[in-house]
Structure formats: C-alpha cells, structure tokens
Design an enzyme around this catalytic site. Structure first.
Site, PDB file in Angstrom:
ATOM      1  CG  ASP A 196       1.527   4.837   5.707  1.00 33.15           C
ATOM      2  OD1 ASP A 196       0.892   3.979   6.344  1.00 33.15           O
ATOM      3  OD2 ASP A 196       2.064   5.803   6.261  1.00 33.15           O
ATOM      4  CG  ASP A 198      -0.011  -0.151   2.519  1.00 34.43           C
ATOM      5  OD1 ASP A 198       0.185  -1.299   2.969  1.00 34.43           O
ATOM      6  OD2 ASP A 198       0.532   0.854   3.020  1.00 34.43           O
TER       7      ASP A 198
HETATM    8  N1  LIG Z   1       1.229   1.254   5.754  1.00 28.41           N
HETATM    9  C1  LIG Z   1       1.697   0.377   6.636  1.00 28.41           C
HETATM   10  N2  LIG Z   1       2.115   0.803   7.854  1.00 28.41           N
HETATM   11  C2  LIG Z   1       2.614  -0.080   8.753  1.00 28.41           C
HETATM   12  N3  LIG Z   1       2.682  -1.392   8.537  1.00 28.41           N
HETATM   13  C3  LIG Z   1       2.260  -1.865   7.354  1.00 28.41           C
HETATM   14  N4  LIG Z   1       2.216  -3.116   6.863  1.00 28.41           N
HETATM   15  C4  LIG Z   1       1.715  -3.047   5.629  1.00 28.41           C
HETATM   16  N5  LIG Z   1       1.418  -1.772   5.282  1.00 28.41           N
HETATM   17  C5  LIG Z   1       1.749  -1.001   6.362  1.00 28.41           C
END
Ligand SMILES: Nc1ncnc2[nH]cnc12
Ligand SMILES: CSC[C@H]1O[C@H](OP(=O)(O)O)[C@H](O)[C@@H]1O
Length: 291
Positions: free
Chosen positions: A211, A209
C-alpha cells in the site's frame, strides 16, 4: 446429499480458469441487471465449476460500479453452493510481503457507495456477519494450499475501501492501527450478499504491494500490482486446481450454517411482504420464502 458446485470469482489478473473442460461462456439473466460478464461453465478435475471474472474480461468495471447483487444472484441461479474469491490486496503488515497468500477470515467494511443487501422495504432480513467467511471452505483452501506447496497464512482482516483511488498514507496508517492485515476494494458487499444468498464464501487474498505506509517501499501503483499478479498467476492456478478434489463428490451441506443463513433472518410478517420483491428473490431466498 447436497451436490457441490464450486464458483470462483476472479479478481484483478484472473480473467479465465486454466485447465477447464467442456467450457462455455453463458449469459445469465438476473432480476438485478447484468452481472460483470457471462459466466464460464465447465468442469475441472471432474468437478462442476462456474467462473465469473469480477471486473469482466479485459477488466472493464471499477469496484464501485460492480453489480454485486447481479453477480451473486447469477452464481446462485447457476447452482453454485460455494464461492472462492481470488483477490489482489495491499499489505498492511511488514510480515505479509508481496507474494503472500492470505486466507482472510474477517472484514472491515468501509465502503459507502454500494447496494449492500438483496432485502429492502417490503421484505426485511438481518443475517449474521459475525463470521463472514465459511470456516469449512477456509479449511479446504488451507489444505489445498498445503497440497500444492503454496505457503498461505490462515486468518487475517481485510479492510474494504471504496476506491477507486488508493488510500492516503493517513488512512493506511489508521487501518494499520486498527489491526487490519490487508486492504482491497471488492470483497464487500460481495461477502454480505453471498451470506444473504446462503452460499459459502471464502477469500484467497494475494498480496501485491505494501500500500503506501511502508517507509522502504514506494506507494502502490497499478503497474506494481499487475507485475506481482503475473508473478503469482501460476500459484493461483495451482491453488484453484488443488481446491477441486476437496469439493468434488462430497456432501457440501455446510455445518457452519452458511446454507441456512436466512432460516431466522426474515422479520417481515408474511402478510406484509411485498409480492414483487418476494418473486425477485426467488433464487436468493426461495428456500425460505416458498415455505
Ligand atoms: N494497496 C491496495 N489498496 C486497495 N486495493 C488494492 N488491491 C491491490 N493492492 C491494493
Ligand atoms: C488493480 S489494483 C486494485 C484492484 O484490485 C483489487 O481487485 P480484486 O479484489 O477484484 O482483485 C482491488 O480490490 C481493486 O479493485
């Protein structure tokens, strides 16, 4: 020759290893309590392999409650010489979209609610974390990724946050200003403890992703992480398989110093060492404490 035993710590979405033979889940007792789960012992392509699902089978344990010391101690007791961590991460860079594999080489540890060392009062040690991952294992992962036809970015800084909540947008932007590449919640203190236990450690970070900083993408959700992990599961499995031939049958003595990290790290005078702590650290530090 130091016979290598490969250990895989599987993160979110990685709860088993495909294609392993002579498989057996076995409980490993440690002086630090219970590891996340039983360890899976077996072979892959003729190479001994030990697998631990970081959050336990069924993903029961959140990042802050992981017993990192028990996990690393159990791996050491199981004979593991090199650990590959397979972890889900968020991307902090436009050019690292979901689906990208990053062979991390640095960490910024922002965790604050975890036990971070095997050493304490009665036995003090300071290991170097200047280069927190094993460059030799990183080379192996890079070559294995090429063999398996999996594009992987070599190098990147992983910001380790406490969680379990995902970051605020201000935090995410701050970490971007710091030049971090990816973000997750688990690789510290895991990497520090692996170093203290004189094991090679390297991370394959699978971006799931953006974030919450990216103007064109929604903020991260577990649903999104799981969806991308499922899409990437085959490539993760192929990468683990491709790593094996580079480890199998080779002398694993680490030229980068991982296997001798404690050589000059313990500062407590032998007469002042706490005997119970010394015996508790039989697996982790026995090599130097028994001298
Ligand atoms: N955006 C994110 N922040 C923290 N841990 C994660 N694991 C997968 N995506 C994450
Ligand atoms: C399920 S999303 C957040 C979760 O996933 C990552 O775990 P791991 O490194 O074990 O794959 C992240 O660090 C969080 O723990």
């Amino acid at each position: 020759m130091t016979t290598p035993v490969l250990g895989i710590i599987g993160g979110s979405g990685v709860y088993d290893i495909d294609g392993m033979t002579n498989k057996e889940w076995r409980r490993v007792e440690t002086p630090f309590g219970e590891p996340s789960d039983e360890l899976l012992f077996g072979e892959l392509g003729g190479q001994k392999l030990v697998f631990l699902p970081r959050h336990g089978r069924g993903h029961r344990i959140p990042p802050s409650e992981l017993n990192f010391r028990a996990n690393i101690d159990a791996m050491k007791r199981a004979g593991v010489t090199e650990i590959v961590s397979v972890s889900a991460v968020g991307s902090l860079k436009e050019e690292l979209p979901p689906g990208t594999f990053v062979i991390v080489d640095q960490f910024i540890d922002r965790t604050f609610a975890r036990v971070k060392s095997f050493f304490e009062t009665g036995l003090v040690a300071h290991v170097s974390m200047a280069h927190p991952v094993c460059g030799r294992l990183g080379d192996i992962i890079e070559r294995a990724a090429q063999d398996a036809g999996i594009p992987a970015v070599r190098g990147g800084t992983y910001l380790v946050m406490e969680g379990p909540q995902f970051s605020t947008q201000a935090e995410s932007n701050l970490y971007r200003q710091w030049g971090c590449d990816v973000i997750g919640m688990t690789n510290m203190p895991e990497a520090k403890l692996a170093r203290e236990a004189e094991m090679c450690y390297a991370t394959v970070a699978m971006v799931t992703d953006y974030d919450c900083w990216h103007p064109d993408h929604d903020a991260v959700t577990v649903e999104q992480v799981v969806k991308v992990l499922i899409e990437n599961a085959d490539r993760a499995r192929a990468l683990v398989k491709a790593i094996v031939p580079y480890v199998a049958g080779r002398d694993c003595a680490c030229g980068k110093g991982c296997h001798s990290a404690l050589e000059h790290a313990i500062i407590t005078h032998p007469e002042k060492r706490d005997a119970s702590l010394v015996s508790k650290l039989d697996a982790v530090a026995g090599r130097v404490l028994k001298k």
